[in-house]
Design a protein around this motif. Structure first.
Motif, mmCIF file in Angstrom:
data_model
loop_
_atom_site.group_PDB
_atom_site.id
_atom_site.type_symbol
_atom_site.label_atom_id
_atom_site.label_comp_id
_atom_site.label_asym_id
_atom_site.label_seq_id
_atom_site.Cartn_x
_atom_site.Cartn_y
_atom_site.Cartn_z
ATOM 1 N N ASN A 2 -11.231 -23.183 4.223
ATOM 2 C CA ASN A 2 -9.904 -22.703 4.590
ATOM 3 C C ASN A 2 -9.639 -21.315 3.991
ATOM 4 O O ASN A 2 -10.110 -21.010 2.899
ATOM 5 C CB ASN A 2 -8.849 -23.699 4.087
ATOM 6 N N GLU A 95 -4.739 -24.640 13.397
ATOM 7 C CA GLU A 95 -4.648 -25.757 14.344
ATOM 8 C C GLU A 95 -3.861 -26.938 13.770
ATOM 9 O O GLU A 95 -3.100 -27.588 14.474
ATOM 10 C CB GLU A 95 -6.050 -26.220 14.737
ATOM 11 N N ILE A 96 -4.068 -27.234 12.477
ATOM 12 C CA ILE A 96 -3.425 -28.409 11.879
ATOM 13 C C ILE A 96 -2.301 -28.013 10.918
ATOM 14 O O ILE A 96 -1.212 -28.556 10.976
ATOM 15 C CB ILE A 96 -4.469 -29.256 11.091
ATOM 16 N N ILE B 49 -1.176 -35.462 14.040
ATOM 17 C CA ILE B 49 -2.215 -34.648 13.415
ATOM 18 C C ILE B 49 -3.611 -35.186 13.730
ATOM 19 O O ILE B 49 -4.485 -34.433 14.167
ATOM 20 C CB ILE B 49 -1.965 -34.566 11.896
ATOM 21 N N ASN B 52 -5.539 -34.300 16.863
ATOM 22 C CA ASN B 52 -6.022 -32.921 17.050
ATOM 23 C C ASN B 52 -7.172 -32.539 16.130
ATOM 24 O O ASN B 52 -7.551 -31.376 16.043
ATOM 25 C CB ASN B 52 -4.860 -31.938 16.833
ATOM 26 N N ILE B 53 -7.698 -33.517 15.413
ATOM 27 C CA ILE B 53 -8.775 -33.205 14.458
ATOM 28 C C ILE B 53 -10.115 -33.071 15.177
ATOM 29 O O ILE B 53 -10.446 -33.851 16.064
ATOM 30 C CB ILE B 53 -8.891 -34.324 13.404
ATOM 31 N N ASN B 54 -10.871 -32.062 14.767
ATOM 32 C CA ASN B 54 -12.265 -31.952 15.221
ATOM 33 C C ASN B 54 -13.104 -31.457 14.041
ATOM 34 O O ASN B 54 -12.557 -31.194 12.957
ATOM 35 C CB ASN B 54 -12.382 -31.030 16.450
ATOM 36 N N SER B 56 -14.406 -28.706 13.300
ATOM 37 C CA SER B 56 -14.152 -27.370 12.735
ATOM 38 C C SER B 56 -12.820 -27.263 11.987
ATOM 39 O O SER B 56 -12.626 -26.341 11.197
ATOM 40 C CB SER B 56 -14.213 -26.315 13.842
ATOM 41 N N ASN B 57 -11.891 -28.192 12.235
ATOM 42 C CA ASN B 57 -10.600 -28.040 11.545
ATOM 43 C C ASN B 57 -10.274 -29.178 10.551
ATOM 44 O O ASN B 57 -9.228 -29.156 9.921
ATOM 45 C CB ASN B 57 -9.457 -27.871 12.559
ATOM 46 N N SER B 59 -11.299 -29.794 7.696
ATOM 47 C CA SER B 59 -11.150 -29.359 6.298
ATOM 48 C C SER B 59 -9.692 -29.018 5.976
ATOM 49 O O SER B 59 -9.295 -29.004 4.805
ATOM 50 C CB SER B 59 -12.047 -28.153 6.021
ATOM 51 N N GLN B 60 -8.885 -28.761 7.019
ATOM 52 C CA GLN B 60 -7.472 -28.436 6.776
ATOM 53 C C GLN B 60 -6.697 -29.635 6.222
ATOM 54 O O GLN B 60 -5.650 -29.470 5.613
ATOM 55 C CB GLN B 60 -6.821 -27.927 8.066
ATOM 56 N N LEU B 62 -7.672 -31.262 3.856
ATOM 57 C CA LEU B 62 -7.891 -31.236 2.405
ATOM 58 C C LEU B 62 -7.060 -30.122 1.756
ATOM 59 O O LEU B 62 -7.455 -29.535 0.772
ATOM 60 C CB LEU B 62 -9.384 -31.023 2.114
ATOM 61 N N ILE B 114 2.459 -29.782 7.922
ATOM 62 C CA ILE B 114 2.092 -29.222 6.609
ATOM 63 C C ILE B 114 2.209 -27.706 6.606
ATOM 64 O O ILE B 114 1.707 -27.041 7.508
ATOM 65 C CB ILE B 114 0.604 -29.556 6.274
#
Lengths: 143, 138
Positions: A2, A95-96, B49, B52-54, B56-57, B59-60, B62, B114
């Motif tokens: 990140n 994205e998140i 949430i 929408n997880i894949n 590449s994302n 880790s967000q 965490l 978040i």
């Protein structure tokens, strides 16, 4: 991995740099005019600098691509603190999660350093110049 | 004596509802602990949430790693939506705040939004519970 706060601050400086290299006159008019100004970047990388004296559209895509994580949009609000001192609030929507950053910097210092190093903007963004990035981070208050 | 018992019972129930005020933070602590283990942490997030997880994302999720030391937290709950603010510092002692929105889904509090904010100074910490939408630049 990140993005870190220093990277986000660097991105803000680079967006201003691209605006400046796209149209020096309009950029200076906007940042020097009274009141707040904003930079918004959409998912396609189209960036807009908006102030009381006008607006400027430029390509922010190369800067966002350098971050690594997919950025959906960026909103930055700049507001005047003291003479030449600008405070900013920015939100990078990933994205998140979203990452927000607060800071201040000397806008004149950032833009005038352009004459020496900053004006080679676009080329430098494609070929990252670590010495310049260090200087930007220092101006933007990064770690 | 009967009245004393009733007053005591009321006091005890009052204490119990006071404890409920740390619902979201307790949940956050559990999430944070789960990030040290396998992928257990996903269960602390709302479908908004997780849908929408894949690769590449992910880790967000965490995001708690951005804070190495917590200083204070505030929370508020309004019906089935809650907001939690956690203030602390990162690895280099730089001030950072988390603004989390929680939704109560099937009697569980789940993280539904978040924002991680990097502050310029510790004096800029918020001293109330705010949701991500309250702090984002629009």
């Amino acid at each position: 991995m990140n993005p870190e706060s220093a990277e986000l601050k660097l991105t803000i400086a680079k967006l201003l740099e691209i605006a400046y290299s796209t149209n020096k006159e309009v950029t200076l008019q906007i940042v020097r005019s009274k009141g707040n100004f904003t930079v918004k970047v959409n998912e396609n990388g189209q960036a807009t600098l908006i102030g009381k004296s006008g607006s400027l559209i430029f390509n922010g895509k190369p800067v966002l691509e350098a971050i690594g994580a997919k950025i959906k949009r960026v909103s930055i609000l700049f507001y005047k603190d003291k003479k030449f001192k600008v405070k900013y609030k920015a939100t990078f929507s990933l994205e998140i999660i979203s990452l927000s950053v607060r800071g201040s910097f000397d806008i004149e210092k950032l833009l005038t350093s352009c004459s020496g190093i900053l004006c080679q903007a676009i080329r430098a963004i494609k070929n990252r110049n670590s010495q310049r990035e260090k200087q930007y981070k220092k101006i933007m208050g990064g770690n | 004596m009967k009245y004393l018992c009733i007053i005591f019972a009321l006091l005890v129930s009052g204490c119990a509802s006071f404890n409920k005020e740390s619902t979201l933070y307790t949940n956050y602590e559990q999430y944070k602990e789960s990030t040290l283990k396998s992928k257990d942490y996903i269960k602390y997030f709302s479908e908004v949430i997780t849908n929408n997880i894949n690769a590449s994302n992910e880790s967000q999720l965490l995001f708690s790693k951005y804070m190495s030391k917590e200083l204070h937290h505030y929370e508020r709950i309004n019906n089935k939506i809650g907001c939690l603010t956690v203030n602390g510092v990162g690895d280099k002692n730089e001030p950072v705040s988390f603004f989390l929105e929680y939704k109560n889904e099937n009697k569980k509090w789940l993280i539904s939004d978040i924002d991680v904010t990097f502050l310029e100074d510790k004096k800029n910490y918020n001293s109330k519970a705010l949701c991500p939408k309250d702090v984002r630049v629009k």
